[in-house]
Design a protein around this motif. Sequence first.
Motif, mmCIF file in Angstrom:
data_model
loop_
_atom_site.group_PDB
_atom_site.id
_atom_site.type_symbol
_atom_site.label_atom_id
_atom_site.label_comp_id
_atom_site.label_asym_id
_atom_site.label_seq_id
_atom_site.Cartn_x
_atom_site.Cartn_y
_atom_site.Cartn_z
ATOM 1 N N VAL A 300 0.837 -1.204 0.000
ATOM 2 C CA VAL A 300 0.000 0.000 0.000
ATOM 3 C C VAL A 300 0.874 1.258 0.000
ATOM 4 O O VAL A 300 0.670 2.197 -0.772
ATOM 5 N N GLY A 301 1.878 1.256 0.875
ATOM 6 C CA GLY A 301 2.765 2.415 0.925
ATOM 7 C C GLY A 301 3.481 2.622 -0.403
ATOM 8 O O GLY A 301 3.594 3.744 -0.901
ATOM 9 N N HIS A 302 3.931 1.513 -0.969
ATOM 10 C CA HIS A 302 4.630 1.599 -2.248
ATOM 11 C C HIS A 302 3.675 2.078 -3.347
ATOM 12 O O HIS A 302 4.067 2.854 -4.232
ATOM 13 N N GLY A 303 2.430 1.653 -3.265
ATOM 14 C CA GLY A 303 1.432 2.130 -4.224
ATOM 15 C C GLY A 303 1.233 3.635 -4.106
ATOM 16 O O GLY A 303 1.119 4.347 -5.110
ATOM 17 N N ALA A 304 1.211 4.128 -2.863
ATOM 18 C CA ALA A 304 1.083 5.571 -2.655
ATOM 19 C C ALA A 304 2.270 6.302 -3.265
ATOM 20 O O ALA A 304 2.135 7.358 -3.890
ATOM 21 N N ASP A 391 8.514 -5.145 11.550
ATOM 22 C CA ASP A 391 7.245 -4.910 12.274
ATOM 23 C C ASP A 391 7.120 -3.446 12.685
ATOM 24 O O ASP A 391 6.043 -2.852 12.607
ATOM 25 N N LEU A 392 8.221 -2.864 13.134
ATOM 26 C CA LEU A 392 8.197 -1.465 13.564
ATOM 27 C C LEU A 392 7.984 -0.526 12.379
ATOM 28 O O LEU A 392 7.257 0.471 12.471
ATOM 29 N N LEU A 393 8.627 -0.857 11.274
ATOM 30 C CA LEU A 393 8.565 0.042 10.112
ATOM 31 C C LEU A 393 7.261 -0.079 9.325
ATOM 32 O O LEU A 393 6.920 0.821 8.553
ATOM 33 N N THR A 394 6.550 -1.197 9.523
ATOM 34 C CA THR A 394 5.348 -1.415 8.705
ATOM 35 C C THR A 394 4.315 -0.290 8.828
ATOM 36 O O THR A 394 3.843 0.215 7.806
ATOM 37 N N PRO A 395 3.952 0.149 10.034
ATOM 38 C CA PRO A 395 2.990 1.266 10.074
ATOM 39 C C PRO A 395 3.532 2.535 9.420
ATOM 40 O O PRO A 395 2.755 3.341 8.904
ATOM 41 N N ILE A 396 4.842 2.695 9.430
ATOM 42 C CA ILE A 396 5.432 3.893 8.828
ATOM 43 C C ILE A 396 5.396 3.813 7.307
ATOM 44 O O ILE A 396 5.007 4.774 6.633
ATOM 45 N N PRO A 401 3.972 7.488 3.230
ATOM 46 C CA PRO A 401 3.701 7.798 1.814
ATOM 47 C C PRO A 401 2.221 8.091 1.559
ATOM 48 O O PRO A 401 1.899 8.890 0.685
ATOM 49 N N SER A 402 1.331 7.457 2.315
ATOM 50 C CA SER A 402 -0.097 7.721 2.112
ATOM 51 C C SER A 402 -0.431 9.178 2.402
ATOM 52 O O SER A 402 -1.377 9.724 1.837
ATOM 53 N N ASN A 434 -4.923 8.160 -4.823
ATOM 54 C CA ASN A 434 -4.028 8.079 -3.671
ATOM 55 C C ASN A 434 -4.760 8.277 -2.349
ATOM 56 O O ASN A 434 -4.290 7.817 -1.303
ATOM 57 N N ARG A 435 -5.915 8.944 -2.404
ATOM 58 C CA ARG A 435 -6.633 9.225 -1.153
ATOM 59 C C ARG A 435 -7.075 7.954 -0.434
ATOM 60 O O ARG A 435 -7.329 7.971 0.767
#
Lengths: 599, 599
Positions: A300-304, A391-396, A401-402, A434-435
Motif C-alpha cells: 500500500v505504501g509503495h502504491g502511494a 514490524d516497527l517500520l510497517t505502520p510507517i 507515503p499515504s 491516492n486518497r
Amino acid sequence: MSQIVNRRDLDFVLFECLEMERLFQTDRYSAFDRAGIEAVLDTAQAIAEERFLPFASTLDANEPKFVDGKVEIMPEVGQALAAFAEAGFFAAGMDEAQGGLQLPYVATSAINGLFTAANLGVASYAFLTTANANVIAAFGTDDQKARFLPPMLEGRWFGTMCLSEPQAGSSLSDIRTLAEPREDGTWRLTGSKMWISGGDQEISETIVHLVLARTPGAPPGVKGLSLFLVPKHRIGPDGAVGERNNVELAGLNHKMGHRGTTNCLLNFGEKGECVGELVGGLNKGLAHMFHMMNEARIGVGHGAVMSGLAGYLYSLDYARTRPQGRHPQDKDPTSPQVPIIEHADVRRMLMAQKAAVEGGLMLSAYCAILVDRQKTAVDPEDAAQLGLLLDLLTPIVKSWPSEYCLEANKLAIQVLGGYGYTRDYPVERFYRDNRLNHIHEGTWAIHGLDILGRKVRMQDGAALNLLVGRLNEIIAEAEAAGDFDEETAGLSGAIEALLQTTRIVVDCPDLNRGLANATLYLNAFGHVVVAGLWLWQAVRARKGLETGVSGDRAFYEGKAAACRYAFRYMLPDALTGFSVVRSLDDTCLSLTAEQFVGT
Amino acid sequence: MSQIVNRRDLDFVLFECLEMERLFQTDRYSAFDRAGIEAVLDTAQAIAEERFLPFASTLDANEPKFVDGKVEIMPEVGQALAAFAEAGFFAAGMDEAQGGLQLPYVATSAINGLFTAANLGVASYAFLTTANANVIAAFGTDDQKARFLPPMLEGRWFGTMCLSEPQAGSSLSDIRTLAEPREDGTWRLTGSKMWISGGDQEISETIVHLVLARTPGAPPGVKGLSLFLVPKHRIGPDGAVGERNNVELAGLNHKMGHRGTTNCLLNFGEKGECVGELVGGLNKGLAHMFHMMNEARIGVGHGAVMSGLAGYLYSLDYARTRPQGRHPQDKDPTSPQVPIIEHADVRRMLMAQKAAVEGGLMLSAYCAILVDRQKTAVDPEDAAQLGLLLDLLTPIVKSWPSEYCLEANKLAIQVLGGYGYTRDYPVERFYRDNRLNHIHEGTWAIHGLDILGRKVRMQDGAALNLLVGRLNEIIAEAEAAGDFDEETAGLSGAIEALLQTTRIVVDCPDLNRGLANATLYLNAFGHVVVAGLWLWQAVRARKGLETGVSGDRAFYEGKAAACRYAFRYMLPDALTGFSVVRSLDDTCLSLTAEQFVGT
C-alpha cells in the motif's frame, strides 16, 4: 522521460543504496544478477507503458458497471492482464517449488510499482491474486496448493481477500460471517462481505475468495476467526471449474478513485449452498492473514509512492514546457514568457514532490529488501531482528507515503493550475486514487495505535533500539564522508526527541491519554525515518559524484538538494509533532460530543 | 443538526465577536437590525436546504453536457436559481439606489455561504452574476446600468468574468483578445477565453460577459487591458434580448469537482461580428476588475470554509452514530461497539476540522465586515486604514481556508473510512470541490508573492503595523480577561517571528531569493492571524460562559478547546515556517531543471 518511473532513481535506490547485489549471494536468490533484474524491469516497464498506461484515463471515466447481476468492464482490462500473465508476472515472487520465478520481493515490488503508476485499477486484480496465492502457498494443504496455485500463477484464476463486513471494517472482531461444517469436511458459508476489491468480474475463469469467518462455538472476537477458501465456482478434485458456488454480487461500490477495480458487496450462501475449504488452522484465520500483512502494507505504501511519482513526473514535464509569466525582476511584458519551472514556487512544489516520492520509494524499497533479508538470513537471531525491525517500520511505510505522496499529488495539480484540475490531465486522477491509501489495510489511526501502543513496546523497545542502531549507522557513514554536519546533528536531535517522547508515553499510566495523539507520533516518527533514509541517499550520492560517470552529476546533485530539503523543510515538523505528543495533551480526547458544535 | 450551517456558531461570530450590530448604527445599514438579519438568514437557509441541497450529489454525477452546440443541464438547477431570485438574493448586496436590498457584505457573504455548502455548483451562477453586476454598478454608464442591472438583479440574466485565455492564466499581461472600435462607439471582439465559469447555459435569458481585452495601439501588458461588456445576445436600446452576438461555446472543461457549474472555452467573434461595450476607462480594465477582487477573494476563502464546514458537520454526525470498535482498554470483544466519536483519533480529526472551519469562518467574516466598515467609515483616514488592512488580509483569507479547509475535507473522508471514499456519501465531493480554491482567483503562489512582495511593503509596512495593532488589541482583551497566558505568550511570540522574518526578507537585496519561500510565509502568516482570531473567539466565549444562557455552556467550552488546539497544534507550524523563510534558504530556487530527475 517515462511517465511511470525514473529508472535512474530506481537503480540508485536498489543498487547504490540498498546494495541489492548482496542478495544474489544468498542461496535463495543465487539465480539472479543485476543485469537479470534490470531485464525483468525492462519487460515490466514495456508492458506497463504499452498495455496498461494507454487506457488508464478512459478506464477511470468508464468504471465497471453492474448489469444483470454481472460486471461489465472495458475489454482492455482483460487484455492487459493477459499480457501481464504471459510475461509470468503472476508467478514472479512465488517460490520455484510452487512454480514461481522466486524473484526477490524488492524486485517484485518494483515491478508492481510500474503497473501501479501506469494503471492501478488494472494492476490491483493481479496484486490481489498474488497476495491470495501467497496465503495458500503458506497455509494451504498440498491438495489445495495443487488445485489452486497453478491456475492462479498462470493468471487464469484471480483471487480476493474478504475481511470487512458492512458493520465490521476497522473492527474485525465483529465479523459475523458464519462457516458451518458439512459432512464431507468442507464448510457452508453464509454472510456478507464489504469493500471486496476484485470481488467480481468476468475476466478470469473463476475467482478464489479468501474469507474470514466464524465457526460455530468459536471464541468471540478475532480469536474465533478462521480462514476459508471460497471459490466463485465449485472446483472439482481435478481442478475443473464447475457450477456457481452461490457467491453473489450484491452491489458495486462507487469510489472517488480506484475506479478501474471492481469493489463489491458480496453475499455468501444467500440463495443456495456456498461451500468453502478451511485454510490453515481453526481460529487461526487472522494470524494467517497477518502473516501476509507486512507485505500487503508495504504494498500500500509503495502504491502511494508510485501514484505520487506518476504525478511528480507528469508535473515536472509540464513545468519544463509550459510557458507562463516572467521572473519577479522582469517588468517588461513584451519579453517572452518563461517555462514555469523557472518560478521559485513551482520549483518548491516540484522539490516537495521529489522529497516525498523519492523518500517514499527509498522507504518502501528498504522495507521490501528487509523482507528478503529476513527470508535469506542464515542466523535465526538475525532473522528475528530483521522481523522486529520490519514490524516497527510497517505502520510507517504504510502511512507516511499515504500522507506525503498524496500531498505530492495535490502539488502536482497545483503545478498544472486550472488544467491540473480537469480530467483531461492525469494528475487529478492520481490525487483521487491516492486518497484511498490512508484508509485500506488499516486506517492511519490504527497504525498510530499499532506503533505507539504495541510496536515500540515490544520486547522492551527492542525494535526501536534496532531502528535507532540502523539510523546511527547512517549517521556514522555520513560523518565519515564529511560535510554532513547539519544533517547528522538534525537527525541525532530528532532521534533524541523520538526516544524521549516514546519514554514519556510508555511511562504514562493513563493508556488512553498516552495514545491520544498516536497518529501525530506516527507522522513524526515517519519524518525521522525518511530523513535518515534521505541522508543515506545523500551519502551514497556523494560517493556517486566522486566515483560515478560525469553524466550522472545532475542526478546526484539533485539527491543532495532533496536531502537538504527533507532536513530543512520537513524534519522540523517532526519536532513540533513530538512536542505535542510528549505533552500528553488531551485537548481533543477530553472534548464531549456536545462541545463540538454546542448541541 | 443542519448539514450546511451551525447557526449558533454563525451568530456567535457575527454578533458576539464581530459586533455586527455596530453596523446598524451607520447610515448605510440603519434599516437593519439583528432580528432582520436572522430572518434573512432563515429564509436563505430554508431555500438552500430545500431547493439546493437535495440534488447536489445528483448534479455532481450528471454534469452539464455539450450537445449540438448547447449546454444540457439538470432542470433542477434553473428551478433552484429561480427560487434564489424570487427571494431577492441576486439583489441582496446591491445599493438601494440600484434597486438592491443594500444588505451588509458580511450578511450577503453569510447567505452565500449557505448556498455554497448546500450546492456550490448551482450557487456559482448566482455569485458570478452579482460580482459582474457590482462591476457594472461601479464603472458602467447610467445607460449601461439601466439596461443591464435590472434583469441581472432579478436573476433573469446571468453574468460571467472572462479573464483567462488558454495561453494566459496566471499571466494576464499576455491576454490577446482584441477589441477594435466600430463606428458607432461599440467594439468588435475577437479571441478565446478559457476557464469561464457559467460561460454558457440555457437557464437565463442571456449572459452578460465581462471581458478583458486589448485595444489597437494599447500599451503592452496589463496596462493595455480594457473591460468590455459582451452579452451572449445583442441587447437593444430598450434592453430587449435580440439575436446571438457570436459568442460561441467551443467546449466544456471537465473538472475534478465543481461539476455543476459549466466551465467553458468561449470563442468571441470567430463566426461573425461580436459586439461589446467599453466599461469604465480605456486601459483601466484590470484596475476595474481588481476593484472587485478583494471581495471575490474573500468569497473564494469563504467558499473553502463552507465546503469544509459541510464536511465537518457531516462527519461529526456520522461519528456520533456509527458504532465501530472499542476503547483501547476494553479487551472484551463481546462488549458493545462504541460510536466512533469515542475514539481519540476521531476526536482529533473532528477537532482539526473544527479549528480549520470555525477559524476560517471567523477569518472570512472578519474580512467581510472590514469591507462594510470601510464602506461606512465617516473619516476618510479610517476608511484608508481599513482598506490597507483588508489588502493585507486578502491573500490570507483566500489561501488559508483553501489549504486547511481542504485538509478538513480530507479528514472528513477519513472519519467515514471506506464509506467516505465512495460517492454514496458527500464528503469526497466536498474534497474534490474544495481543491479548486487554491487555483482560481490567483494561485497560492501568486498570493504568496502578493503578500511578501507587495502587501507587507506598502507604505513602509503600514498595513502590517495595523494588523499587529489589531492582534495586540486582542491580546490586551485576553490579558484583561485573565487565564490566557499560554495564548497571549504564544501569539506575541508568533507576531515577533512574523515581524522579524518580514524585516529580513524586505532587507534582502536579492529579490528572487527573498521571495523564494513566499508561499511558506503566507501559510505561516495565516496561522498567526487565525490564532489571533481564535483567541478573540475564546475571550468572547469566556464572556458568554460568564453572562450567557446555561444551554450554551457546551458551545462555549468547545470554543475554548478549539482555541487551545489552534495554539498547541497549529501555531507551532508557523514558527517552523518562519524559520525556513528567514533563513533565505535557496535549496529549491537554485535547483536546475536537470537536477530534479537527473536528465
